[in-house]
Scaffold this motif. Structure first.
Motif, PDB file in Angstrom:
ATOM      1  N   VAL A   1      -9.928  -4.542   0.668  1.00  0.00           N
ATOM      2  CA  VAL A   1      -9.809  -4.407  -0.786  1.00  0.00           C
ATOM      3  C   VAL A   1      -9.354  -2.977  -1.069  1.00  0.00           C
ATOM      4  O   VAL A   1     -10.037  -2.024  -0.706  1.00  0.00           O
TER       5      VAL A   1
ATOM      6  N   GLU B   1      -7.393  -4.120  -8.339  1.00  0.00           N
ATOM      7  CA  GLU B   1      -7.635  -4.173  -6.901  1.00  0.00           C
ATOM      8  C   GLU B   1      -6.598  -5.051  -6.209  1.00  0.00           C
ATOM      9  O   GLU B   1      -6.213  -6.113  -6.729  1.00  0.00           O
TER      10      GLU B   1
ATOM     11  N   ARG C   1      -7.570  -4.825 -13.613  1.00  0.00           N
ATOM     12  CA  ARG C   1      -8.800  -4.438 -14.305  1.00  0.00           C
ATOM     13  C   ARG C   1      -8.715  -4.890 -15.769  1.00  0.00           C
ATOM     14  O   ARG C   1      -7.765  -4.572 -16.464  1.00  0.00           O
TER      15      ARG C   1
ATOM     16  N   THR D   1      -8.561  -0.280  -3.856  1.00  0.00           N
ATOM     17  CA  THR D   1      -8.883  -0.014  -5.253  1.00  0.00           C
ATOM     18  C   THR D   1      -7.900   0.987  -5.844  1.00  0.00           C
ATOM     19  O   THR D   1      -7.596   2.013  -5.236  1.00  0.00           O
ATOM     20  N   THR D   2      -7.400   0.668  -7.043  1.00  0.00           N
ATOM     21  CA  THR D   2      -6.568   1.590  -7.804  1.00  0.00           C
ATOM     22  C   THR D   2      -7.185   1.736  -9.198  1.00  0.00           C
ATOM     23  O   THR D   2      -8.143   1.026  -9.548  1.00  0.00           O
TER      24      THR D   2
ATOM     25  N   GLU E   1     -11.729  -0.486   1.069  1.00  0.00           N
ATOM     26  CA  GLU E   1     -12.932  -1.108   1.639  1.00  0.00           C
ATOM     27  C   GLU E   1     -12.464  -2.229   2.564  1.00  0.00           C
ATOM     28  O   GLU E   1     -11.643  -3.056   2.166  1.00  0.00           O
TER      29      GLU E   1
ATOM     30  N   TRP F   1      -3.582  -9.778  -6.352  1.00  0.00           N
ATOM     31  CA  TRP F   1      -3.763  -8.644  -7.262  1.00  0.00           C
ATOM     32  C   TRP F   1      -4.734  -9.053  -8.363  1.00  0.00           C
ATOM     33  O   TRP F   1      -4.566 -10.071  -9.024  1.00  0.00           O
TER      34      TRP F   1
ATOM     35  N   ARG G   1      -6.296  -7.276  -2.980  1.00  0.00           N
ATOM     36  CA  ARG G   1      -7.233  -7.930  -2.062  1.00  0.00           C
ATOM     37  C   ARG G   1      -6.473  -8.681  -0.985  1.00  0.00           C
ATOM     38  O   ARG G   1      -5.534  -9.425  -1.269  1.00  0.00           O
TER      39      ARG G   1
ATOM     40  N   CYS H   1       0.828  -1.211   0.000  1.00  0.00           N
ATOM     41  CA  CYS H   1       0.000   0.000   0.000  1.00  0.00           C
ATOM     42  C   CYS H   1       0.859   1.257   0.000  1.00  0.00           C
ATOM     43  O   CYS H   1       0.510   2.255  -0.637  1.00  0.00           O
TER      44      CYS H   1
END
Length: 689
Positions: free
Chosen positions: A572, A579, A594, A574-575, A499, A591, A581, A486
């Motif tokens: 989770v 995502e 998308r 989000t980028t 989240e 990972w 997780r 992160c």
């Protein structure tokens, strides 16, 4: 040129106006803008006799509206009103839309990224961080790096009066989008950890000064651009009264107004000390706000020479005359004296030299005791302290160590206090306090109220000891990996939402892990709303610039409250690219990229849609107790062992997070009582019927 100085009657703005009036010549015009026009007119009248420029006054309200009349006819705006994290973006965008160059004494990487594109499109220069920090600090690091230093240590701060804007900027820097508390630049990346303790606090800050690690964004950008091997940056608070007042605000013990009133050092000083292998650079003054004003004025005066786009002022041609104009001093390289090692002897090759440890409490404390009894432990277990109950006696016999009565810790150099704190009616706080007062280092198991954490940290420092409250889970290998990834996403500007789910039993531990990963503590009044039922509470808000939604499962068995922690911690992140997780606090990260189409074609047709970051083998329950938990306990205790005597191990972000957790607890209903039963296994291989 026609300059508009916003916030001209404030502490920074007044100095900026005076310096700009001195630098400008005939044909230049300076408009001083403030909330109170009368005060701005008085300042313009006072400066006019000594300046060939035309001076006038106006009024402006912040945040500025897009059609702010004060911007009309202006070539360049200098904003000295703060805090920049709250006021700068709307004002800067309004200037860019009108084609007006913009400079600000404050700034952040998020603002630079947000403004750079529009500024380039409109061919407008934007310079942020035109003050002492950010600003002069970043420039001095760059000068040291350009002279050949690759390992740089920085001290910045001193004894200064507090203003509300300055205090808000400082508090924001501890948890918002302004940097990395406890962060250092090492070999191309940002790491969080303890103070390496190599550099002695420069004498220019005087007796009673304290410091803490803080890598701000401008410093990190400089380290990256210069390819530094190491950059260690300290924020210095030279006045103990100011330090105490700010800690009280962070711990929720007082408000900002009271802290500002209490912090007024008799002999103010501000200094920046930058040292590398090739030498040292020093800057000092009695008023950092006035110095920021002078820097801001010199920056906006030359903004017409700038290329379009948004950047740090410390990277621009405008900073070329800061070095001479502000009296930056150079000194030859001097070998940094080494501090003596910690009062407690760290683990050596001879196991008998390990510090002697006791564990207080035979419940969850049994996990600590078993871990410390192992041969690879950083401390040597010499006893279990308890009330003589069955669990304590059994643990003492199992590990072949004495069962110590009451407070008999005569042989101990460190202690783990794993009994309930006073916030839930237990004796843990009093036990920890008593041990610290005797100079014994203490690890205390959460939950502990933030005010108690602040108090016991002071007690440890006063008695030459060390105090470490722990939620335990933040020391797990999986948690450290989550924080590391992160931090990387945050440094790249890719983290846009988090989240998470947790149980009420692990709530404060979850908050501490998330705060470290996000780099920001939650602020403001907690927003706790019932979800699909009373057993679930949705907590939403901004943590720095990052929106966070946290679902808390608010239920427990009153007869066995530490059990049935479901879920433990699930997150989770989000980028824009996918995502990250984290399904289980003991499990690996995954990972999920998308899936993206370009003109109907897959952008990356061979990309796996779910990849484990690290080993992805199933973790069995016995491994958690036998391998993962002991490793986490060793990491926590080793941190205590290695810390020099009297050094605080609790940062401000932790105190802010614990204070917010206390407010959240009071806003949540009492947990729903349940009866804990043995779970039934799910037979994964059996087809559905």
């Amino acid at each position: 040129m026609r300059f508009l100085v916003i916030g001209a009657t404030g502490t920074v703005g007044r100095a900026a106006a005076a310096e700009l009036a001195r630098l400008c010549g005939r044909g230049d015009a300076i408009v001083l803008a403030a909330r109170d026009r009368e005060h701005a007119e008085e300042l313009a009248a006072a400066l006019a006799p000594g300046s060939p420029a035309e001076l006038s006054a106006t009024t402006v309200r912040l945040p500025a509206a897009p059609d702010e009349p004060a911007l009309g006819g202006t070539d360049a705006v200098l904003c000295c009103a703060g805090p920049a994290v709250r006021l700068a973006e709307d004002l800067a965008r309004g200037c860019i839309e009108r084609g007006i160059a913009y400079a600000d004494a404050g700034g952040s990487r998020r603002l630079l990224d947000a403004l750079d594109g529009p500024a380039r499109e409109r061919a407008v220069p934007v310079l942020l961080g035109a003050g002492v920090q950010p600003g002069l600090l970043g420039a001095m690091i760059r000068w040291a790096g350009q002279e050949g230093s690759r390992r740089i240590t920085v001290h910045c701060g001193g004894r200064q009066r507090l203003t509300r804007a300055g205090a808000e900027e400082y508090l924001a820097s501890l948890s918002n989008d302004l940097g990395w508390p406890r962060g250092r630049w090492v070999d191309g990346s940002i790491i969080a950890g303890d103070d390496p303790g190599r550099a002695v606090l420069p004498s220019m800050y005087g007796p009673g000064a304290s410091r803490h690690l803080h890598l701000d964004e401008e410093c990190a950008d400089a380290a990256r651009e210069l390819a530094l091997t190491e950059l260690t940056a300290y924020t210095v608070i030279g006045d103990p009264v100011t330090a105490s007042a700010l800690r009280a605000v962070i711990a929720g013990e007082t408000d900002l107004g009271e802290a500002i009133a209490a912090a007024s050092p008799a002999e103010p000083v501000f200094a920046i000390h930058v040292v590398g292998e090739q030498g040292a650079l020093e800057f000092s003054c009695t008023d950092s706000y006035a110095a920021s004003g002078r820097i801001a004025a010199r920056t906006v005066r030359r903004i017409g020479d700038e290329e379009p786009g948004a950047r740090w002022a410390s990277t621009s041609p405008a900073c070329e005359d800061w070095r001479e104009g502000l009296g930056i001093r150079s000194a030859p390289a001097v070998a940094e004296p080494r501090r003596t090692g910690p009062a407690v002897t760290a683990r050596t090759a001879e196991r008998d030299n390990r510090p002697r440890a006791i564990v207080v409490g035979g419940g969850f404390g049994a996990h600590y005791a078993r871990a410390l009894a192992r041969k690879d432990s950083p401390a040597r277990l010499v006893g279990v302290e308890g009330r003589g109950g069955a669990r304590s006696r059994a643990l003492s016999e199992e590990l072949a160590v004495p069962l110590l009565p009451g407070a008999d810790a005569a042989e101990a150099e460190l202690a783990v206090v794993a009994v309930s704190s006073d916030m839930i009616g237990g004796p843990g706080t009093d036990i920890a306090r008593g041990l610290l007062e005797r100079g014994i280092r203490v690890v205390q198991e959460h939950p502990v109220d933030g005010r108690i954490v602040a108090e016991l940290t002071r007690t440890a420092r006063e008695n030459g000891s060390v105090y470490l409250p722990t939620g335990f889970y933040e020391h797990l290998d999986s948690s450290r990996e989550f924080v590391r990834v992160c931090t990387r996403l945050r440094a790249d500007g890719r983290l846009i939402h988090v989240e998470a789910r947790t149980s009420v039993q692990l709530l404060e531990r979850c908050l501490l892990v998330l705060a470290e990963a996000i780099g920001a503590a939650p602020t403001g009044a907690p927003s706790a709303a019932a979800a699909s039922g009373p057993e679930r509470i949705l907590v939403s808000g901004l943590w720095g610039p990052t929106p966070v939604d946290l679902m808390v499962h608010n239920r427990w068995d009153p007869e066995d409250p530490d059990n049935h922690c479901q879920p433990d911690l699930h997150a989770v992140v989000t980028t824009l690219d996918g995502e990250l997780r984290w399904d289980h606090v003991h499990g690996p990260l995954h990972w999920l990229p998308r899936m993206h189409l370009n003109s109907g074609r897959l952008h990356d047709p061979d990309s796996p849609m779910c990849s484990a970051l690290g080993p992805d083998e199933p973790i069995r329950a016995r491994e958690i107790l036998g391998r993962l938990w002991p490793a986490a306990i060793h990491r926590a205790v080793n941190r205590l062992v290695q810390a020099p005597a009297g050094r605080p191990l609790v940062d401000q972000r932790t105190l802010q997070t614990l204070a917010w957790w206390a407010r959240l607890r009071s806003a949540m209903p009492i947990p729903t009582p349940i009866a804990s039963v043995d779970p039934e296994p799910l037979e994964v291989g059996r087809p559905c019927s």
